[in-house]
Enzyme design. Sequence first.
Site, PDB file in Angstrom:
ATOM      1  N   LYS A  64      -2.851 107.814   8.492  1.00 11.51           N
ATOM      2  CA  LYS A  64      -2.405 108.206   7.148  1.00 11.51           C
ATOM      3  C   LYS A  64      -3.581 108.171   6.178  1.00 11.51           C
ATOM      4  O   LYS A  64      -3.743 109.055   5.338  1.00 11.51           O
ATOM      5  CB  LYS A  64      -1.265 107.284   6.669  1.00 11.51           C
ATOM      6  CG  LYS A  64       0.047 107.526   7.418  1.00 11.51           C
ATOM      7  CD  LYS A  64       1.069 106.409   7.224  1.00 11.51           C
ATOM      8  CE  LYS A  64       2.272 106.651   8.137  1.00 11.51           C
ATOM      9  NZ  LYS A  64       3.241 105.548   8.128  1.00 11.51           N
ATOM     10  N   GLN A  99       5.023 100.087   5.547  1.00 11.47           N
ATOM     11  CA  GLN A  99       5.080 100.430   6.971  1.00 11.47           C
ATOM     12  C   GLN A  99       6.153  99.590   7.670  1.00 11.47           C
ATOM     13  O   GLN A  99       6.212  98.374   7.503  1.00 11.47           O
ATOM     14  CB  GLN A  99       3.688 100.197   7.597  1.00 11.47           C
ATOM     15  CG  GLN A  99       3.571 100.625   9.048  1.00 11.47           C
ATOM     16  CD  GLN A  99       3.716 102.135   9.258  1.00 11.47           C
ATOM     17  OE1 GLN A  99       3.394 102.935   8.384  1.00 11.47           O
ATOM     18  NE2 GLN A  99       4.222 102.522  10.408  1.00 11.47           N
ATOM     19  N   ASP A 121       8.443 107.797   1.266  1.00 13.44           N
ATOM     20  CA  ASP A 121       9.096 107.727   2.579  1.00 13.44           C
ATOM     21  C   ASP A 121      10.543 108.220   2.509  1.00 13.44           C
ATOM     22  O   ASP A 121      11.161 108.485   3.532  1.00 13.44           O
ATOM     23  CB  ASP A 121       9.125 106.257   3.037  1.00 13.44           C
ATOM     24  CG  ASP A 121       8.247 105.984   4.233  1.00 13.44           C
ATOM     25  OD1 ASP A 121       7.957 106.921   4.986  1.00 13.44           O
ATOM     26  OD2 ASP A 121       7.851 104.813   4.402  1.00 13.44           O
TER      27      ASP A 121
HETATM   28  N1  GUN Z   1       7.375 103.369  11.100  1.00 14.28           N
HETATM   29  C1  GUN Z   1       7.592 104.400  11.951  1.00 14.28           C
HETATM   30  N2  GUN Z   1       7.788 105.545  11.277  1.00 14.28           N
HETATM   31  C2  GUN Z   1       7.686 105.241   9.957  1.00 14.28           C
HETATM   32  C3  GUN Z   1       7.780 106.017   8.777  1.00 14.28           C
HETATM   33  O1  GUN Z   1       8.017 107.224   8.775  1.00 14.28           O
HETATM   34  N3  GUN Z   1       7.599 105.328   7.612  1.00 14.28           N
HETATM   35  C4  GUN Z   1       7.361 103.988   7.587  1.00 14.28           C
HETATM   36  N4  GUN Z   1       7.222 103.407   6.397  1.00 14.28           N
HETATM   37  N5  GUN Z   1       7.283 103.244   8.664  1.00 14.28           N
HETATM   38  C5  GUN Z   1       7.431 103.870   9.858  1.00 14.28           C
END
Ligand code: GUN
Length: 283
Positions: free
Chosen positions: A54, A98, A121
């Site tokens: 990211k 996350q 998100d």
């Molecule tokens: N863990 C796995 N996929 C995601 C996601 O799309 N967003 C977040 N915040 N954590 C994740």
Amino acid sequence: MLGAQLIDGKAIAADIRRELKEEVNQLRAENVIPGLTVVLVGDDPASLTYVRSKERASAEVGIRSEIKKLPKDTPQPKLIALIEKLNHDPKVHGILVQLPLPEHIDSNAVLRVIDPAKDVDGFHPVNIGSLWTGPRGQGFVPCTPAGIMELLRRTGIKSEGLNAVVVGRSNIVGKPMAALLLQNNATVTVCHSRTRDLEEHCRYADILVVAIGRARFIQGDWIKPGAVVIDVGMNRVDGVLCGDVDESARQVAGYITPVPGGVGPMTIAQLLCNTVTAAKRSL
Ligand code: GUN
């Protein structure tokens, strides 16, 4: 049998990043630098890899990104206090916590604290509500399902009137995926671990989206000939990355996303899109 056409998520995501870079340049000309803060609690290696991807993708398009790393034993109030601080920081347009969080932390309680206008998100209840009830395009949509809809759109696949089957009912993928397909006029079935006759449901699907985290689980003879198969799986077997759909599906499907190089890069591209949208809305 010619085999399925591969949907090249890696190339489509690169196109999207190029488009976003131009938008970011325009924002920067107006003295707005889109900012994304990713909060990582603990040291789960998979999460660390995702977070770094990211960060790299953000830098590529000109988004200022920052990772806030907290130890695994961080008390929940401390995490919440950090989110509240980020909510009030004008340089931060997007906040991503996350997942998964360590077991002592109530994820739902934490996600509710994020300002919905910075919830890139799309996991805050306000954004989930907007996704289901509209109006369209108001809130933030979770990145993986939004990325999948964009893959379909850019591949010229229209879901209107089709039977869409989603396997998996997670808050991150399955449930929001169902909402988006419904919004796009598909007839949607959501299957899960307790579904009886999963194979029969799969055989009925014109569009099959699989997000169950079980390596090569869906077999080629469960697929309707010519169907669109979207494989959200990211499983590591003997050091090799593979999806939730078995390779045998490639002989039957009309279109299929590879793993890696299908849905994964689109999720990150969509996160960047949401961050740029958040920055624009802050103007
Ligand atoms: N863990 C796995 N996929 C995601 C996601 O799309 N967003 C977040 N915040 N954590 C994740």
